[in-house]
Design an enzyme around this catalytic site. Structure first.
Site, PDB file in Angstrom:
ATOM      1  N   HIS A  51       0.835  -1.202   0.000  1.00  0.00           N
ATOM      2  CA  HIS A  51       0.000   0.000   0.000  1.00  0.00           C
ATOM      3  C   HIS A  51       0.871   1.254   0.000  1.00  0.00           C
ATOM      4  O   HIS A  51       0.629   2.193  -0.755  1.00  0.00           O
ATOM      5  CB  HIS A  51      -0.901   0.008   1.242  1.00  0.00           C
ATOM      6  CG  HIS A  51      -2.123  -0.834   1.118  1.00  0.00           C
ATOM      7  ND1 HIS A  51      -2.072  -2.192   0.890  1.00  0.00           N
ATOM      8  CD2 HIS A  51      -3.451  -0.507   1.192  1.00  0.00           C
ATOM      9  CE1 HIS A  51      -3.299  -2.677   0.830  1.00  0.00           C
ATOM     10  NE2 HIS A  51      -4.151  -1.680   1.005  1.00  0.00           N
ATOM     11  N   HIS A  71       0.787  -4.047   9.080  1.00  0.00           N
ATOM     12  CA  HIS A  71       2.225  -3.920   8.834  1.00  0.00           C
ATOM     13  C   HIS A  71       2.914  -3.356  10.069  1.00  0.00           C
ATOM     14  O   HIS A  71       2.317  -2.612  10.853  1.00  0.00           O
ATOM     15  CB  HIS A  71       2.506  -2.983   7.648  1.00  0.00           C
ATOM     16  CG  HIS A  71       2.168  -3.562   6.313  1.00  0.00           C
ATOM     17  ND1 HIS A  71       2.942  -4.509   5.693  1.00  0.00           N
ATOM     18  CD2 HIS A  71       1.136  -3.320   5.466  1.00  0.00           C
ATOM     19  CE1 HIS A  71       2.410  -4.831   4.528  1.00  0.00           C
ATOM     20  NE2 HIS A  71       1.300  -4.122   4.376  1.00  0.00           N
TER      21      HIS A  71
END
Length: 343
Positions: A186, A238
């Site tokens: 992302h 993450h």
């Protein structure tokens, strides 16, 4: 260059982009990430599972749609250099649709090529590193070969490299993504898209209303990319280092693509003796030509002296606005990629 040569080069560029995109897709579908072990009791892997604030499909749609839409609008409606010169020679340019479509194709394929490089680099890194996500324990609920789990006292502090996921509530996609934490896809994709768009606007957009309007748009695009990146940490998908690595990757490839692939700022590499940053330098006239000029002869121009004509002032959108205000300087007209602020 003939039109057939240009067409061949365009098709070749398209095939290169398609090959790199297919390579990224193959890595995503069939690449087997390195299976990394873990320590039972590792707190960095014990975060709860949350749905993504921005799904993968949405990020890809933004990365494809927003910059390409802006490039289409700018390339189709921007003011082209050289229009005034053609009219003085009796040839009217019109909208020059063919030239605009050619420039649109080039700028779009340059951007998409950089996007494909980001995607391929990200997927290759994910497959090679195989880092576990922060919600690993919540999603996987690992079970050891002897049937015990990390909840058992004998497994606390042990390094486990052989396990199976026992959580029946998760999909196969969740399990495939468990060891693809580094780097953040992302962050790399969205920051590449937004930063490249900001760089493109700096080179191609002229805002007559306010100089700060363009910079506000650039700031908003980059901040949106940064916000999407930060949600990957708050959603526990993450680690912070994954997002940082993805952001650095996206920023680096965006800068390299804008500077060396798309060559957006080619106008800044003119010889220093040919122009000044914001003002034209007067052409160097030899004493003999100066004497002839005083005697009534026509003054020598930069072109007749063999010198390279200087570029236009830095804050112009092509050549037309400057020539409209300074028709006597028509001999200095050049085609270059400076589309800055027009006061």
């Amino acid at each position: 260059m003939s039109k057939y040569t240009k067409l061949a080069r365009g098709i070749c560029d398209l095939l290169i982009w398609a090959a790199l995109s297919v390579g990224s897709l193959l890595l995503h579908k069939w690449g087997k990430p390195f299976k990394r072990g873990f320590f039972c009791g590792d707190e960095s892997l014990a975060y709860p599972y949350r749905e993504s604030s921005f799904e993968h499909e949405l990020v890809l749609a933004i990365a494809f749609g927003v910059p390409t839409s802006v490039i289409v609008v700018v390339e189709l409606f921007k003011q082209l250099p050289g229009g005034a010169l053609r009219e003085t020679s009796g040839k009217r340019d019109g909208c020059r649709l063919g030239h605009r479509l050619g420039q649109l194709y080039k700028q779009a394929i340059f951007y998409l090529f950089g996007l494909a490089m980001v995607a391929f680099t990200t997927m290759l890194s994910k497959v090679c590193i195989g880092r576990l996500r922060p919600h690993f324990f919540a999603v996987c609920q690992p079970m050891l070969p002897d049937g015990s789990t990390c909840q058992d006292a004998q497994n606390q502090g042990r390094y486990i490299d052989s396990y199976t996921c026992s959580n029946a509530n998760m999909t196969d996609f969740n399990f495939r993504q468990l060891n693809q934490s580094f780097p953040s896809g992302h962050a790399s994709i969205i920051l590449y898209a937004m930063l490249y768009l900001a760089i493109y606007l700096q080179a191609a957009l002229s805002t007559r209303v306010s100089k700060l309007l363009k910079h506000l748009l650039q700031f908003l695009f980059v901040m949106f990319g940064w916000y999407v990146s930060l949600t990957r940490i708050t959603d526990y998908h993450h680690h912070w280092s994954d997002v940082l690595a993805g952001a650095v990757m996206g920023v680096l490839i965006a800068c390299l693509t804008g500077a060396y692939v798309a060559d957006l700022f080619a106008f800044k590499r003119w010889p220093k003796t040919g122009y000044s940053a914001n003002t034209l330098r007067k052409p160097q006239v030899s004493p003999k030509s100066s004497t002839k000029s005083q005697a009534g002869a026509a003054p020598a121009t930069a072109a007749s002296n063999g010198a390279q004509p200087p570029a236009l002032p830095a804050y112009t959108f092509g050549t037309l606005p400057y020539l409209a205000a300074h028709p006597a300087q028509a001999q200095y007209a050049q085609t270059y990629h400076n589309y800055g602020y027009v006061p």
